[in-house]
Design an enzyme around this catalytic site. Sequence first.
Site, mmCIF file in Angstrom:
data_model
loop_
_atom_site.group_PDB
_atom_site.id
_atom_site.type_symbol
_atom_site.label_atom_id
_atom_site.label_comp_id
_atom_site.label_asym_id
_atom_site.label_seq_id
_atom_site.Cartn_x
_atom_site.Cartn_y
_atom_site.Cartn_z
ATOM 1 N N ASN A 10 0.865 -1.183 0.000
ATOM 2 C CA ASN A 10 0.000 0.000 0.000
ATOM 3 C C ASN A 10 0.900 1.231 0.000
ATOM 4 O O ASN A 10 1.495 1.562 1.017
ATOM 5 C CB ASN A 10 -0.900 -0.034 1.243
ATOM 6 C CG ASN A 10 -1.759 1.206 1.359
ATOM 7 O OD1 ASN A 10 -1.780 2.055 0.458
ATOM 8 N ND2 ASN A 10 -2.475 1.330 2.458
ATOM 9 N N TRP A 11 0.999 1.876 -1.141
ATOM 10 C CA TRP A 11 1.913 3.024 -1.254
ATOM 11 C C TRP A 11 1.350 4.291 -0.606
ATOM 12 O O TRP A 11 2.054 5.277 -0.460
ATOM 13 C CB TRP A 11 2.228 3.302 -2.734
ATOM 14 C CG TRP A 11 3.016 2.226 -3.416
ATOM 15 C CD1 TRP A 11 3.467 1.051 -2.870
ATOM 16 C CD2 TRP A 11 3.463 2.219 -4.784
ATOM 17 N NE1 TRP A 11 4.165 0.322 -3.810
ATOM 18 C CE2 TRP A 11 4.175 1.021 -4.993
ATOM 19 C CE3 TRP A 11 3.322 3.115 -5.853
ATOM 20 C CZ2 TRP A 11 4.752 0.700 -6.222
ATOM 21 C CZ3 TRP A 11 3.887 2.801 -7.079
ATOM 22 C CH2 TRP A 11 4.597 1.599 -7.261
ATOM 23 N N LYS A 12 0.080 4.282 -0.273
ATOM 24 C CA LYS A 12 -0.565 5.455 0.345
ATOM 25 C C LYS A 12 -0.311 6.704 -0.512
ATOM 26 O O LYS A 12 -0.367 6.616 -1.730
ATOM 27 C CB LYS A 12 -0.094 5.599 1.799
ATOM 28 C CG LYS A 12 -0.277 4.289 2.596
ATOM 29 C CD LYS A 12 -0.068 4.428 4.074
ATOM 30 C CE LYS A 12 -0.306 3.080 4.748
ATOM 31 N NZ LYS A 12 -0.227 3.125 6.195
ATOM 32 N N HIS A 97 -9.564 1.069 4.538
ATOM 33 C CA HIS A 97 -8.322 1.192 5.306
ATOM 34 C C HIS A 97 -8.570 2.080 6.522
ATOM 35 O O HIS A 97 -9.378 3.011 6.458
ATOM 36 C CB HIS A 97 -7.223 1.792 4.416
ATOM 37 C CG HIS A 97 -5.878 1.715 5.054
ATOM 38 N ND1 HIS A 97 -5.458 2.641 5.982
ATOM 39 C CD2 HIS A 97 -4.870 0.805 4.935
ATOM 40 C CE1 HIS A 97 -4.242 2.297 6.400
ATOM 41 N NE2 HIS A 97 -3.862 1.187 5.778
ATOM 42 N N GLU A 99 -6.997 4.440 7.727
ATOM 43 C CA GLU A 99 -6.794 5.883 7.484
ATOM 44 C C GLU A 99 -8.025 6.495 6.822
ATOM 45 O O GLU A 99 -8.352 7.660 7.052
ATOM 46 C CB GLU A 99 -5.523 6.086 6.639
ATOM 47 C CG GLU A 99 -4.276 5.832 7.471
ATOM 48 C CD GLU A 99 -3.099 5.264 6.718
ATOM 49 O OE1 GLU A 99 -3.071 5.347 5.478
ATOM 50 O OE2 GLU A 99 -2.194 4.718 7.382
ATOM 51 N N GLU A 168 -5.624 -5.197 10.129
ATOM 52 C CA GLU A 168 -4.586 -4.210 10.424
ATOM 53 C C GLU A 168 -4.900 -3.520 11.743
ATOM 54 O O GLU A 168 -5.718 -2.580 11.773
ATOM 55 C CB GLU A 168 -4.529 -3.154 9.319
ATOM 56 C CG GLU A 168 -4.205 -3.707 7.947
ATOM 57 C CD GLU A 168 -3.574 -2.640 7.043
ATOM 58 O OE1 GLU A 168 -2.515 -2.918 6.487
ATOM 59 O OE2 GLU A 168 -4.134 -1.534 6.937
ATOM 60 N N GLY A 174 2.322 1.997 10.853
ATOM 61 C CA GLY A 174 3.267 3.110 10.776
ATOM 62 C C GLY A 174 3.953 3.428 12.094
ATOM 63 O O GLY A 174 4.596 4.463 12.233
ATOM 64 N N SER A 213 3.224 -2.471 10.251
ATOM 65 C CA SER A 213 4.668 -2.543 10.510
ATOM 66 C C SER A 213 5.300 -3.868 10.068
ATOM 67 O O SER A 213 6.236 -4.355 10.708
ATOM 68 C CB SER A 213 4.970 -2.250 11.983
ATOM 69 O OG SER A 213 4.607 -0.904 12.289
ATOM 70 N N GLY A 234 2.825 -1.264 4.268
ATOM 71 C CA GLY A 234 2.856 0.174 4.010
ATOM 72 C C GLY A 234 4.274 0.654 3.754
ATOM 73 O O GLY A 234 4.813 0.514 2.660
ATOM 74 N N GLY A 235 4.901 1.214 4.777
ATOM 75 C CA GLY A 235 6.221 1.832 4.633
ATOM 76 C C GLY A 235 7.239 0.958 3.916
ATOM 77 O O GLY A 235 7.976 1.435 3.038
HETATM 78 P P1 13P Z 1 2.927 0.184 7.710
HETATM 79 O O1 13P Z 1 3.434 -1.095 7.074
HETATM 80 O O2 13P Z 1 3.696 1.387 7.296
HETATM 81 O O3 13P Z 1 2.780 0.032 9.187
HETATM 82 O O4 13P Z 1 1.448 0.393 7.122
HETATM 83 C C1 13P Z 1 0.553 -0.666 7.152
HETATM 84 C C2 13P Z 1 -0.628 -0.308 6.340
HETATM 85 O O5 13P Z 1 -1.377 0.597 6.669
HETATM 86 C C3 13P Z 1 -0.859 -1.054 5.106
HETATM 87 O O6 13P Z 1 -2.098 -0.788 4.583
#
Ligand code: 13P
Length: 257
Positions: A10-12, A97, A99, A168, A174, A213, A234-235
């Site tokens: 997920n590149w956000k 998600h 967010e 999640e 994050g 994470s 994510g990251g």
């Molecule tokens: P991180 O891997 O940066 O914690 O993010 C997880 C995420 O929100 C994937 O959708």
Amino acid sequence: MARKYLIAGNWKLNNGGLKGVELAAAVVQASKEVAGLVEVVVSPPFTALAAVSAELEGSHVEVAGQNLYPKDSGAFTGEISAPMLDESGAKWVIIGHSERRQYFGETDEQVGAKVAAATAAGIKPIACVGETLAEREAGNTMTVVFRQLESIVPELNKKPGFGVIAYEPVWAIGTGKVATNEQAQEVHAAIREQLKKTSAELAEVTRILYGGSVKADNAAGLLACADIDGALVGGAALDAAGFAQIAKAAKASGHDN
Ligand code: 13P
């Protein structure tokens, strides 16, 4: 019945232009050895979807959108529909998600409508659930996750195995605070039990991804858990080599899921 591992990045709000195309091309190169064995997905912002899809054509890596609006077309300024995702080459879409729930006020009902719209358009939904730290500390993890599942499960059951669930925990996103293997497995197993109440087949074929994470150095332990069928990253998905390591950890995982 074997559930194939799915590793989705997920590149956000990152890499919405040429950088996205370059990252996608690097992911293909770095993850070549898992082709055909592990499903690999990247999700750029909408602005890079078509270019990234074109770059990935014929490769083992597929593309996901990060959201959609549950109408096909009309006067909904700023929105993107499931048929538009399809036109831009996306095969998947991340829905609900945390967010989106937290910053954009998405409700369980809207998440259900989006999963329905994606499924109807032939786009595979990755439907997200997860509790906040306060909810976990109050002992409400399962109550919250089961409530979030209520609008999702009937839609997934229209095409068992087509869509996936991502668990999640919000406190792990994050933050570098990954759930322990045991904490993650416990919730994944409970989600699968919940799916069984709808149908044994749905529980058997639905992949449940863990997100929060996930990194190259903790992926193997998580992916070895019986009910963890992949990761939503994510990251660590912003670095092709690190992301590919996670896909390789899935390939190496011995358990027969
Ligand atoms: P991180 O891997 O940066 O914690 O993010 C997880 C995420 O929100 C994937 O959708």
